[in-house]
Scaffold this motif. Structure first.
Motif, PDB file in Angstrom:
ATOM      1  N   THR A  69      24.287  21.555  31.877  1.00 27.66           N
ATOM      2  CA  THR A  69      23.704  20.226  31.733  1.00 27.66           C
ATOM      3  C   THR A  69      22.851  20.201  30.471  1.00 27.66           C
ATOM      4  O   THR A  69      21.900  20.966  30.347  1.00 27.66           O
ATOM      5  CB  THR A  69      22.862  19.871  32.970  1.00 27.66           C
ATOM      6  N   VAL A  70      23.229  19.303  29.534  1.00 32.80           N
ATOM      7  CA  VAL A  70      22.538  19.235  28.248  1.00 32.80           C
ATOM      8  C   VAL A  70      21.919  17.862  27.979  1.00 32.80           C
ATOM      9  O   VAL A  70      21.242  17.678  26.965  1.00 32.80           O
ATOM     10  CB  VAL A  70      23.469  19.627  27.080  1.00 32.80           C
ATOM     11  N   GLY A  71      22.148  16.911  28.871  1.00 33.31           N
ATOM     12  CA  GLY A  71      21.574  15.588  28.674  1.00 33.31           C
ATOM     13  C   GLY A  71      21.818  14.720  29.885  1.00 33.31           C
ATOM     14  O   GLY A  71      22.532  15.101  30.817  1.00 33.31           O
ATOM     15  N   GLY A  72      21.218  13.553  29.846  1.00 30.81           N
ATOM     16  CA  GLY A  72      21.448  12.611  30.927  1.00 30.81           C
ATOM     17  C   GLY A  72      20.395  11.530  30.955  1.00 30.81           C
ATOM     18  O   GLY A  72      19.518  11.451  30.100  1.00 30.81           O
ATOM     19  N   GLY A  73      20.520  10.702  31.972  1.00 27.39           N
ATOM     20  CA  GLY A  73      19.585   9.603  32.152  1.00 27.39           C
ATOM     21  C   GLY A  73      20.034   8.726  33.294  1.00 27.39           C
ATOM     22  O   GLY A  73      21.054   8.977  33.939  1.00 27.39           O
ATOM     23  N   ALA A  74      19.264   7.674  33.519  1.00 21.96           N
ATOM     24  CA  ALA A  74      19.520   6.820  34.665  1.00 21.96           C
ATOM     25  C   ALA A  74      19.023   5.407  34.393  1.00 21.96           C
ATOM     26  O   ALA A  74      18.311   5.160  33.427  1.00 21.96           O
ATOM     27  CB  ALA A  74      18.802   7.383  35.889  1.00 21.96           C
ATOM     28  N   PHE A  75      19.422   4.503  35.282  1.00 21.11           N
ATOM     29  CA  PHE A  75      18.780   3.201  35.341  1.00 21.11           C
ATOM     30  C   PHE A  75      18.741   2.745  36.781  1.00 21.11           C
ATOM     31  O   PHE A  75      19.489   3.212  37.630  1.00 21.11           O
ATOM     32  CB  PHE A  75      19.432   2.155  34.423  1.00 21.11           C
ATOM     33  N   LYS A  76      17.804   1.836  37.019  1.00 17.92           N
ATOM     34  CA  LYS A  76      17.649   1.197  38.314  1.00 17.92           C
ATOM     35  C   LYS A  76      17.428  -0.288  38.057  1.00 17.92           C
ATOM     36  O   LYS A  76      17.195  -0.700  36.921  1.00 17.92           O
ATOM     37  CB  LYS A  76      16.478   1.803  39.085  1.00 17.92           C
ATOM     38  N   ARG A  77      17.491  -1.076  39.112  1.00 11.57           N
ATOM     39  CA  ARG A  77      17.259  -2.514  38.975  1.00 11.57           C
ATOM     40  C   ARG A  77      15.783  -2.753  38.653  1.00 11.57           C
ATOM     41  O   ARG A  77      14.903  -2.208  39.300  1.00 11.57           O
ATOM     42  CB  ARG A  77      17.615  -3.232  40.267  1.00 11.57           C
ATOM     43  N   TYR A  78      15.556  -3.573  37.630  1.00 14.06           N
ATOM     44  CA  TYR A  78      14.209  -4.037  37.316  1.00 14.06           C
ATOM     45  C   TYR A  78      14.030  -5.439  37.894  1.00 14.06           C
ATOM     46  O   TYR A  78      13.044  -5.736  38.535  1.00 14.06           O
ATOM     47  CB  TYR A  78      13.987  -4.022  35.806  1.00 14.06           C
ATOM     48  N   ASP A  79      15.028  -6.301  37.622  1.00 11.35           N
ATOM     49  CA  ASP A  79      15.129  -7.611  38.252  1.00 11.35           C
ATOM     50  C   ASP A  79      16.608  -7.978  38.245  1.00 11.35           C
ATOM     51  O   ASP A  79      17.444  -7.166  37.837  1.00 11.35           O
ATOM     52  CB  ASP A  79      14.221  -8.663  37.587  1.00 11.35           C
ATOM     53  N   THR A  80      16.950  -9.162  38.684  1.00  9.31           N
ATOM     54  CA  THR A  80      18.374  -9.497  38.849  1.00  9.31           C
ATOM     55  C   THR A  80      19.167  -9.445  37.550  1.00  9.31           C
ATOM     56  O   THR A  80      20.369  -9.215  37.580  1.00  9.31           O
ATOM     57  CB  THR A  80      18.550 -10.891  39.484  1.00  9.31           C
ATOM     58  N   ALA A  81      18.513  -9.625  36.415  1.00  7.05           N
ATOM     59  CA  ALA A  81      19.204  -9.626  35.129  1.00  7.05           C
ATOM     60  C   ALA A  81      18.966  -8.360  34.315  1.00  7.05           C
ATOM     61  O   ALA A  81      19.587  -8.170  33.275  1.00  7.05           O
ATOM     62  CB  ALA A  81      18.757 -10.836  34.302  1.00  7.05           C
ATOM     63  N   THR A  82      18.073  -7.488  34.798  1.00  6.54           N
ATOM     64  CA  THR A  82      17.574  -6.401  33.957  1.00  6.54           C
ATOM     65  C   THR A  82      17.689  -5.034  34.621  1.00  6.54           C
ATOM     66  O   THR A  82      17.233  -4.842  35.748  1.00  6.54           O
ATOM     67  CB  THR A  82      16.080  -6.648  33.626  1.00  6.54           C
ATOM     68  N   ALA A  83      18.274  -4.103  33.893  1.00  2.99           N
ATOM     69  CA  ALA A  83      18.288  -2.695  34.304  1.00  2.99           C
ATOM     70  C   ALA A  83      17.107  -2.010  33.623  1.00  2.99           C
ATOM     71  O   ALA A  83      16.749  -2.344  32.491  1.00  2.99           O
ATOM     72  CB  ALA A  83      19.590  -2.025  33.877  1.00  2.99           C
ATOM     73  N   GLU A  84      16.496  -1.043  34.311  1.00  3.72           N
ATOM     74  CA  GLU A  84      15.396  -0.283  33.726  1.00  3.72           C
ATOM     75  C   GLU A  84      15.840   1.155  33.509  1.00  3.72           C
ATOM     76  O   GLU A  84      16.155   1.872  34.463  1.00  3.72           O
ATOM     77  CB  GLU A  84      14.161  -0.307  34.633  1.00  3.72           C
ATOM     78  N   LEU A  85      15.867   1.579  32.246  1.00  2.00           N
ATOM     79  CA  LEU A  85      16.245   2.955  31.927  1.00  2.00           C
ATOM     80  C   LEU A  85      15.137   3.907  32.337  1.00  2.00           C
ATOM     81  O   LEU A  85      13.952   3.623  32.150  1.00  2.00           O
ATOM     82  CB  LEU A  85      16.516   3.123  30.431  1.00  2.00           C
ATOM     83  N   LYS A  86      15.542   5.056  32.877  1.00  2.00           N
ATOM     84  CA  LYS A  86      14.618   6.102  33.311  1.00  2.00           C
ATOM     85  C   LYS A  86      15.239   7.463  32.993  1.00  2.00           C
ATOM     86  O   LYS A  86      16.457   7.610  32.938  1.00  2.00           O
ATOM     87  CB  LYS A  86      14.378   6.045  34.832  1.00  2.00           C
ATOM     88  N   ARG A  87      14.383   8.469  32.832  1.00  2.00           N
ATOM     89  CA  ARG A  87      14.789   9.875  32.799  1.00  2.00           C
ATOM     90  C   ARG A  87      15.780  10.230  31.689  1.00  2.00           C
ATOM     91  O   ARG A  87      16.640  11.086  31.868  1.00  2.00           O
ATOM     92  CB  ARG A  87      15.374  10.314  34.143  1.00  2.00           C
ATOM     93  N   ILE A  88      15.656   9.587  30.529  1.00  2.05           N
ATOM     94  CA  ILE A  88      16.520   9.929  29.397  1.00  2.05           C
ATOM     95  C   ILE A  88      16.063  11.293  28.868  1.00  2.05           C
ATOM     96  O   ILE A  88      14.884  11.500  28.581  1.00  2.05           O
ATOM     97  CB  ILE A  88      16.419   8.872  28.275  1.00  2.05           C
ATOM     98  N   TRP A  89      16.996  12.206  28.753  1.00  4.86           N
ATOM     99  CA  TRP A  89      16.646  13.571  28.346  1.00  4.86           C
ATOM    100  C   TRP A  89      17.815  14.235  27.656  1.00  4.86           C
ATOM    101  O   TRP A  89      18.975  13.997  27.981  1.00  4.86           O
ATOM    102  CB  TRP A  89      16.259  14.387  29.588  1.00  4.86           C
ATOM    103  N   THR A  90      17.482  15.090  26.670  1.00  4.75           N
ATOM    104  CA  THR A  90      18.467  16.021  26.096  1.00  4.75           C
ATOM    105  C   THR A  90      17.816  17.396  25.987  1.00  4.75           C
ATOM    106  O   THR A  90      16.606  17.515  25.761  1.00  4.75           O
ATOM    107  CB  THR A  90      18.972  15.577  24.703  1.00  4.75           C
ATOM    108  N   HIS A  91      18.637  18.386  26.161  1.00  4.27           N
ATOM    109  CA  HIS A  91      18.187  19.774  26.050  1.00  4.27           C
ATOM    110  C   HIS A  91      17.670  20.006  24.633  1.00  4.27           C
ATOM    111  O   HIS A  91      18.206  19.472  23.663  1.00  4.27           O
ATOM    112  CB  HIS A  91      19.365  20.709  26.361  1.00  4.27           C
ATOM    113  N   GLU A  92      16.624  20.828  24.515  1.00  3.47           N
ATOM    114  CA  GLU A  92      16.032  21.130  23.206  1.00  3.47           C
ATOM    115  C   GLU A  92      17.074  21.505  22.158  1.00  3.47           C
ATOM    116  O   GLU A  92      16.995  21.087  21.011  1.00  3.47           O
ATOM    117  CB  GLU A  92      15.033  22.282  23.328  1.00  3.47           C
ATOM    118  N   SER A  93      18.052  22.318  22.530  1.00  2.00           N
ATOM    119  CA  SER A  93      19.052  22.792  21.572  1.00  2.00           C
ATOM    120  C   SER A  93      20.035  21.701  21.147  1.00  2.00           C
ATOM    121  O   SER A  93      20.775  21.886  20.187  1.00  2.00           O
ATOM    122  CB  SER A  93      19.826  23.969  22.168  1.00  2.00           C
ATOM    123  N   GLU A  94      20.026  20.570  21.848  1.00  2.00           N
ATOM    124  CA  GLU A  94      20.972  19.479  21.563  1.00  2.00           C
ATOM    125  C   GLU A  94      20.315  18.297  20.862  1.00  2.00           C
ATOM    126  O   GLU A  94      20.991  17.304  20.586  1.00  2.00           O
ATOM    127  CB  GLU A  94      21.608  18.988  22.871  1.00  2.00           C
TER     128      GLU A  94
END
Length: 183
Positions: A69-94
């Motif tokens: 695993t070298v990267g990733g991220g997520a989103f959840k509902r913020y409101d009916t029109a909006t996704a909220e990005l969370k947990r964006i990450w990349t490994h130090e070497s990447e």
């Protein structure tokens, strides 16, 4: 290099390197600004149940290279029109190779397919690389840049996915005052 993008959940063992590394990074970067940095970061990481990051309202991806695993991220509902990005990450070497940009693009594509019209996120003031990534991928700063970033603590950004660059659609996401340590 070949990367594999995997739609998964924060509970999947392949997500654990991402989550563990985020805890270490947040604890280290904010140690001098939080009383009990490790405990407050652990609390923040557990704040959202895994089901919030599952379709139809959310998504969680990891990117693997050669089974690691070298990267990733997520989103959840913020409101009916909006996704909220969370947990964006990349490994130090990447880092500094475009992988975080790819994570953001993949999450935006999923958000569009799931019916969201815009994206909202916050990043910490001690994460200038993240702020730079969001600015360079078309996100609008939703905070007063004339105020010192540490006053804001969390820096909000937004993006209209249907018309990138359109700012009027983001006006309700702006806060009148800085996002201090708790909001």
């Amino acid at each position: 290099m070949t990367y594999e993008i995997i739609d998964t959940t924060p509970l999947d063992p392949i997500a654990q390197p991402l989550l563990a590394a985020l805890e270490i990074e947040y604890t280290t970067r904010y140690r001098e600004f939080r009383k009990d940095s490790a405990a407050s970061v652990s609390e923040e990481m557990l704040r959202y149940p895994a089901e919030l990051f599952a379709p139809p309202e959310g998504a969680f991806i990891v990117i693997q290279r050669d089974g690691k695993t070298v990267g990733g991220g997520a989103f959840k509902r913020y409101d009916t029109a909006t996704a909220e990005l969370k947990r964006i990450w990349t490994h130090e070497s990447e880092r500094r190779q475009g992988l975080a940009r790819r994570v953001v693009e993949e999450l935006e594509a999923r958000a569009l397919r799931q019916g969201y019209r815009r994206v909202y996120l916050t990043t910490g003031f001690r994460q200038p690389e993240a702020a730079g990534l969001y600015t360079s991928t078309g996100y609008e700063a939703l905070f007063d840049r004339s105020i010192a970033p540490e006053i804001h603590f969390r820096l909000p950004f937004g993006k209209d996915l249907l018309e990138p660059g359109r700012l009027e659609s983001l006006s309700d996401l702006r806060r009148a005052e800085p996002l201090g340590q708790r909001s």
